[in-house]
Design a protein around this motif. Structure first.
Motif, PDB file in Angstrom:
ATOM      1  N   ARG A   1      48.000  44.376   3.618  1.00 38.98           N
ATOM      2  CA  ARG A   1      48.186  45.824   3.602  1.00 38.98           C
ATOM      3  C   ARG A   1      46.910  46.483   4.096  1.00 38.98           C
ATOM      4  O   ARG A   1      45.840  46.242   3.558  1.00 38.98           O
ATOM      5  CB  ARG A   1      48.469  46.314   2.190  1.00 38.98           C
ATOM      6  CG  ARG A   1      49.785  45.840   1.668  1.00 38.98           C
ATOM      7  CD  ARG A   1      49.996  46.339   0.261  1.00 38.98           C
ATOM      8  NE  ARG A   1      51.430  46.472   0.065  1.00 38.98           N
ATOM      9  CZ  ARG A   1      51.985  47.324  -0.743  1.00 38.98           C
ATOM     10  NH1 ARG A   1      51.253  48.118  -1.478  1.00 38.98           N
ATOM     11  NH2 ARG A   1      53.292  47.385  -0.852  1.00 38.98           N
ATOM     12  N   PRO A   2      47.014  47.327   5.115  1.00 37.81           N
ATOM     13  CA  PRO A   2      45.810  48.016   5.587  1.00 37.81           C
ATOM     14  C   PRO A   2      45.344  49.047   4.564  1.00 37.81           C
ATOM     15  O   PRO A   2      46.150  49.666   3.879  1.00 37.81           O
ATOM     16  CB  PRO A   2      46.257  48.691   6.879  1.00 37.81           C
ATOM     17  CG  PRO A   2      47.728  48.850   6.732  1.00 37.81           C
ATOM     18  CD  PRO A   2      48.187  47.696   5.893  1.00 37.81           C
ATOM     19  N   ASP A   3      44.060  49.197   4.461  1.00 35.67           N
ATOM     20  CA  ASP A   3      43.485  50.191   3.566  1.00 35.67           C
ATOM     21  C   ASP A   3      43.776  51.592   4.111  1.00 35.67           C
ATOM     22  O   ASP A   3      43.928  51.788   5.319  1.00 35.67           O
ATOM     23  CB  ASP A   3      41.977  49.970   3.466  1.00 35.67           C
ATOM     24  CG  ASP A   3      41.361  50.769   2.356  1.00 35.67           C
ATOM     25  OD1 ASP A   3      41.850  50.657   1.213  1.00 35.67           O
ATOM     26  OD2 ASP A   3      40.402  51.518   2.632  1.00 35.67           O
ATOM     27  N   LYS A   4      43.854  52.564   3.212  1.00 33.05           N
ATOM     28  CA  LYS A   4      44.132  53.936   3.656  1.00 33.05           C
ATOM     29  C   LYS A   4      43.082  54.425   4.642  1.00 33.05           C
ATOM     30  O   LYS A   4      43.395  55.103   5.616  1.00 33.05           O
ATOM     31  CB  LYS A   4      44.188  54.881   2.454  1.00 33.05           C
ATOM     32  CG  LYS A   4      45.442  54.738   1.631  1.00 33.05           C
ATOM     33  CD  LYS A   4      45.628  55.889   0.687  1.00 33.05           C
ATOM     34  CE  LYS A   4      44.705  55.808  -0.489  1.00 33.05           C
ATOM     35  NZ  LYS A   4      44.959  56.849  -1.503  1.00 33.05           N
ATOM     36  N   LEU A   5      41.830  54.061   4.407  1.00 33.02           N
ATOM     37  CA  LEU A   5      40.748  54.484   5.296  1.00 33.02           C
ATOM     38  C   LEU A   5      40.918  53.887   6.700  1.00 33.02           C
ATOM     39  O   LEU A   5      40.683  54.555   7.702  1.00 33.02           O
ATOM     40  CB  LEU A   5      39.397  54.082   4.715  1.00 33.02           C
ATOM     41  CG  LEU A   5      38.182  54.485   5.533  1.00 33.02           C
ATOM     42  CD1 LEU A   5      38.128  56.003   5.707  1.00 33.02           C
ATOM     43  CD2 LEU A   5      36.911  53.982   4.881  1.00 33.02           C
ATOM     44  N   LEU A   6      41.362  52.635   6.770  1.00 34.86           N
ATOM     45  CA  LEU A   6      41.589  52.011   8.066  1.00 34.86           C
ATOM     46  C   LEU A   6      42.678  52.751   8.849  1.00 34.86           C
ATOM     47  O   LEU A   6      42.529  53.004  10.050  1.00 34.86           O
ATOM     48  CB  LEU A   6      41.991  50.547   7.890  1.00 34.86           C
ATOM     49  CG  LEU A   6      42.221  49.751   9.158  1.00 34.86           C
ATOM     50  CD1 LEU A   6      40.916  49.592   9.928  1.00 34.86           C
ATOM     51  CD2 LEU A   6      42.810  48.396   8.834  1.00 34.86           C
ATOM     52  N   CYS A   7      43.744  53.127   8.162  1.00 33.74           N
ATOM     53  CA  CYS A   7      44.810  53.890   8.821  1.00 33.74           C
ATOM     54  C   CYS A   7      44.287  55.229   9.332  1.00 33.74           C
ATOM     55  O   CYS A   7      44.620  55.652  10.441  1.00 33.74           O
ATOM     56  CB  CYS A   7      45.975  54.111   7.861  1.00 33.74           C
ATOM     57  SG  CYS A   7      46.842  52.595   7.434  1.00 33.74           S
TER      58      CYS A   7
END
Length: 91
Positions: A73-79
């Motif tokens: 799962r990608p981190d929110k910051l990465l998105c």
């Protein structure tokens, strides 16, 4: 030591020397046990057992034995950084 005043440079050097002394070999008996356990948990023993995947890869048996899958799962910051919507928003 660019941009540091004399006092700041001395303080920085003193802090570095304290850190270096804490992790140096000759004085290891003086290091607090919790520091040693924190460091030892980051490393593995040199003689650790080979896993089935490693044995199969060395034998050239690539395929199901050497592959594994796991959910990522990608981190929110990465998105946010890549300006893409969070695929797991609300889950």
């Amino acid at each position: 030591k660019a941009g540091l005043g004399s006092w700041e440079a001395d303080r920085e050097r003193d802090e570095f020397e304290k850190s270096a002394a804490m992790y140096s070999r000759p004085g290891m008996e003086e290091v607090a046990p919790e520091s040693l356990s924190a460091l030892s948990s980051r490393f593995t023993a040199a003689g650790s057992e080979e896993t089935t995947e490693e044995k199969a890869a060395k034998a050239g048996m690539h395929g199901r034995l050497t592959r594994s899958t796991q959910e990522w799962r990608p981190d929110k910051l990465l998105c946010r950084r890549f300006n893409v919507p969070d695929p797991f928003f609300g889950r």
